[in-house]
Write a protein that holds these residues in place. Structure first.
Motif, PDB file in Angstrom:
ATOM      1  N   ILE A  76       0.872  -1.169   0.000  1.00 34.64           N
ATOM      2  CA  ILE A  76       0.000   0.000   0.000  1.00 34.64           C
ATOM      3  C   ILE A  76       0.911   1.220   0.000  1.00 34.64           C
ATOM      4  N   THR A  77       0.755   2.063  -1.012  1.00 29.45           N
ATOM      5  CA  THR A  77       1.533   3.291  -1.097  1.00 29.45           C
ATOM      6  C   THR A  77       0.697   4.424  -0.536  1.00 29.45           C
ATOM      7  N   LEU A  78       1.274   5.171   0.391  1.00 31.76           N
ATOM      8  CA  LEU A  78       0.630   6.373   0.908  1.00 31.76           C
ATOM      9  C   LEU A  78       1.040   7.504  -0.030  1.00 31.76           C
ATOM     10  N   SER A  79       0.112   7.958  -0.836  1.00 30.11           N
ATOM     11  CA  SER A  79       0.436   8.881  -1.930  1.00 30.11           C
ATOM     12  C   SER A  79       0.819  10.282  -1.486  1.00 30.11           C
ATOM     13  N   VAL A  80       0.588  10.610  -0.229  1.00 31.10           N
ATOM     14  CA  VAL A  80       0.997  11.918   0.262  1.00 31.10           C
ATOM     15  C   VAL A  80       2.527  11.986   0.228  1.00 31.10           C
ATOM     16  N   HIS A  81       3.061  13.145  -0.204  1.00 35.99           N
ATOM     17  CA  HIS A  81       4.516  13.326  -0.242  1.00 35.99           C
ATOM     18  C   HIS A  81       4.983  13.713   1.156  1.00 35.99           C
ATOM     19  N   SER A  82       5.437  12.723   1.884  1.00 34.81           N
ATOM     20  CA  SER A  82       5.886  12.948   3.260  1.00 34.81           C
ATOM     21  C   SER A  82       7.380  13.262   3.281  1.00 34.81           C
ATOM     22  N   ALA A  83       7.753  14.192   4.134  1.00 37.71           N
ATOM     23  CA  ALA A  83       9.165  14.514   4.317  1.00 37.71           C
ATOM     24  C   ALA A  83       9.852  13.338   5.002  1.00 37.71           C
ATOM     25  N   LEU A  84      11.096  13.131   4.659  1.00 34.87           N
ATOM     26  CA  LEU A  84      11.837  12.028   5.276  1.00 34.87           C
ATOM     27  C   LEU A  84      12.005  12.225   6.782  1.00 34.87           C
ATOM     28  N   ASP A  85      11.942  13.477   7.244  1.00 41.35           N
ATOM     29  CA  ASP A  85      12.081  13.741   8.675  1.00 41.35           C
ATOM     30  C   ASP A  85      10.746  14.067   9.353  1.00 41.35           C
ATOM     31  N   ALA A  86       9.637  13.734   8.702  1.00 41.40           N
ATOM     32  CA  ALA A  86       8.321  13.944   9.320  1.00 41.40           C
ATOM     33  C   ALA A  86       8.151  12.976  10.484  1.00 41.40           C
ATOM     34  N   ALA A  87       7.601  13.462  11.576  1.00 44.34           N
ATOM     35  CA  ALA A  87       7.427  12.638  12.774  1.00 44.34           C
ATOM     36  C   ALA A  87       5.963  12.285  12.989  1.00 44.34           C
ATOM     37  N   GLY A  88       5.716  11.030  13.312  1.00 39.29           N
ATOM     38  CA  GLY A  88       4.402  10.608  13.756  1.00 39.29           C
ATOM     39  C   GLY A  88       3.539   9.886  12.744  1.00 39.29           C
ATOM     40  N   LEU A  89       3.821  10.029  11.459  1.00 35.16           N
ATOM     41  CA  LEU A  89       2.955   9.404  10.462  1.00 35.16           C
ATOM     42  C   LEU A  89       2.968   7.883  10.598  1.00 35.16           C
ATOM     43  N   MET A  90       4.134   7.308  10.615  1.00 35.35           N
ATOM     44  CA  MET A  90       4.199   5.843  10.686  1.00 35.35           C
ATOM     45  C   MET A  90       3.666   5.334  12.022  1.00 35.35           C
ATOM     46  N   ALA A  91       3.863   6.099  13.085  1.00 40.93           N
ATOM     47  CA  ALA A  91       3.322   5.711  14.388  1.00 40.93           C
ATOM     48  C   ALA A  91       1.794   5.675  14.353  1.00 40.93           C
ATOM     49  N   ALA A  92       1.187   6.697  13.745  1.00 43.99           N
ATOM     50  CA  ALA A  92      -0.276   6.756  13.657  1.00 43.99           C
ATOM     51  C   ALA A  92      -0.825   5.632  12.790  1.00 43.99           C
ATOM     52  N   VAL A  93      -0.186   5.401  11.660  1.00 45.33           N
ATOM     53  CA  VAL A  93      -0.632   4.353  10.735  1.00 45.33           C
ATOM     54  C   VAL A  93      -0.462   2.973  11.379  1.00 45.33           C
ATOM     55  N   SER A  94       0.704   2.747  11.963  1.00 44.88           N
ATOM     56  CA  SER A  94       0.970   1.448  12.598  1.00 44.88           C
ATOM     57  C   SER A  94       0.014   1.181  13.759  1.00 44.88           C
ATOM     58  N   ALA A  95      -0.256   2.199  14.548  1.00 46.87           N
ATOM     59  CA  ALA A  95      -1.168   2.041  15.687  1.00 46.87           C
ATOM     60  C   ALA A  95      -2.579   1.698  15.216  1.00 46.87           C
ATOM     61  N   ALA A  96      -3.046   2.357  14.166  1.00 47.02           N
ATOM     62  CA  ALA A  96      -4.385   2.084  13.644  1.00 47.02           C
ATOM     63  C   ALA A  96      -4.485   0.646  13.131  1.00 47.02           C
ATOM     64  N   LEU A  97      -3.450   0.177  12.447  1.00 46.25           N
ATOM     65  CA  LEU A  97      -3.454  -1.197  11.938  1.00 46.25           C
ATOM     66  C   LEU A  97      -3.277  -2.197  13.083  1.00 46.25           C
ATOM     67  N   ALA A  98      -2.414  -1.879  14.034  1.00 49.96           N
ATOM     68  CA  ALA A  98      -2.185  -2.772  15.182  1.00 49.96           C
ATOM     69  C   ALA A  98      -3.453  -2.938  16.017  1.00 49.96           C
ATOM     70  N   ALA A  99      -4.268  -1.891  16.092  1.00 50.15           N
ATOM     71  CA  ALA A  99      -5.520  -1.969  16.851  1.00 50.15           C
ATOM     72  C   ALA A  99      -6.445  -3.041  16.287  1.00 50.15           C
ATOM     73  N   LYS A 100      -6.278  -3.369  15.015  1.00 46.09           N
ATOM     74  CA  LYS A 100      -7.069  -4.422  14.367  1.00 46.09           C
ATOM     75  C   LYS A 100      -6.225  -5.672  14.119  1.00 46.09           C
ATOM     76  N   ASP A 101      -5.071  -5.742  14.794  1.00 43.13           N
ATOM     77  CA  ASP A 101      -4.167  -6.892  14.726  1.00 43.13           C
ATOM     78  C   ASP A 101      -3.669  -7.171  13.303  1.00 43.13           C
ATOM     79  N   ILE A 102      -3.382  -6.093  12.570  1.00 44.82           N
ATOM     80  CA  ILE A 102      -2.827  -6.225  11.227  1.00 44.82           C
ATOM     81  C   ILE A 102      -1.354  -5.814  11.282  1.00 44.82           C
ATOM     82  N   PRO A 103      -0.453  -6.756  11.045  1.00 43.04           N
ATOM     83  CA  PRO A 103       0.968  -6.395  11.040  1.00 43.04           C
ATOM     84  C   PRO A 103       1.310  -5.568   9.804  1.00 43.04           C
ATOM     85  N   VAL A 104       2.338  -4.737   9.938  1.00 47.61           N
ATOM     86  CA  VAL A 104       2.767  -3.905   8.807  1.00 47.61           C
ATOM     87  C   VAL A 104       4.284  -3.805   8.813  1.00 47.61           C
ATOM     88  N   ASN A 105       4.854  -3.905   7.634  1.00 43.09           N
ATOM     89  CA  ASN A 105       6.285  -3.685   7.442  1.00 43.09           C
ATOM     90  C   ASN A 105       6.417  -2.452   6.556  1.00 43.09           C
TER      91      ASN A 105
END
Length: 133
Positions: A72-101
């Motif tokens: 799944i590609t997140l089409s938003v152009h995120s800065a390489l030093d942006a903080a929190g995006l992966m944490a928010a995405v991972s937490a939302a998926l983890a809440a439904k027990d979906i692993p993500v790499n």
């Protein structure tokens, strides 16, 4: 060209796109000639070369592999030093027990989720765009 850093804007602009191919993770010994492989990604680790490639290519090359997944590609152009995006995405998926790499590209972040749960992951990610933070 720098990307977006604001977490609210990143989440509202996620625009997830599901790739049709099934990918897998494989590992080959360091120094293995992988030039003839059709790879999505190669990363050097102490234990060997981690490869991300289509399941079809892995089978054709006779490679042992794990984790049949969809990208799944997140089409938003995120800065390489942006903080929190992966944490928010991972937490939302983890809440439904979906692993993500996750893998960060220069322009976009890419998520590898289990093949059988890709549609569910897409729905979760789309819900983040309507209720960021």
């Amino acid at each position: 060209m720098s990307g977006e850093r604001d977490l609210g804007r990143l989440l509202s602009g996620l625009t997830p796109v599901l790739d049709a191919d099934t990918y897998v993770f494989a590992c080959v010994p360091a120094g293995t000639d992988t030039a003839h492989f059709s790879l999505l990604m190669q990363f050097t680790e102490e234990e060997g070369e981690t490869l991300i490639l289509t399941e079809e290519t892995a089978k054709k090359e006779g490679l042992a592999y794990e984790f049949p997944c969809r990208r799944i590609t997140l089409s938003v152009h995120s800065a390489l030093d942006a903080a929190g995006l992966m944490a928010a995405v991972s937490a939302a998926l983890a809440a439904k027990d979906i692993p993500v790499n996750p893998v960060a590209g220069y322009y976009h972040d890419h998520l590898f989720v289990p093949d059988a749960r890709a549609d569910e992951a897409m729905e979760i990610l789309k819900s983040l765009t309507s209720s960021p933070c």
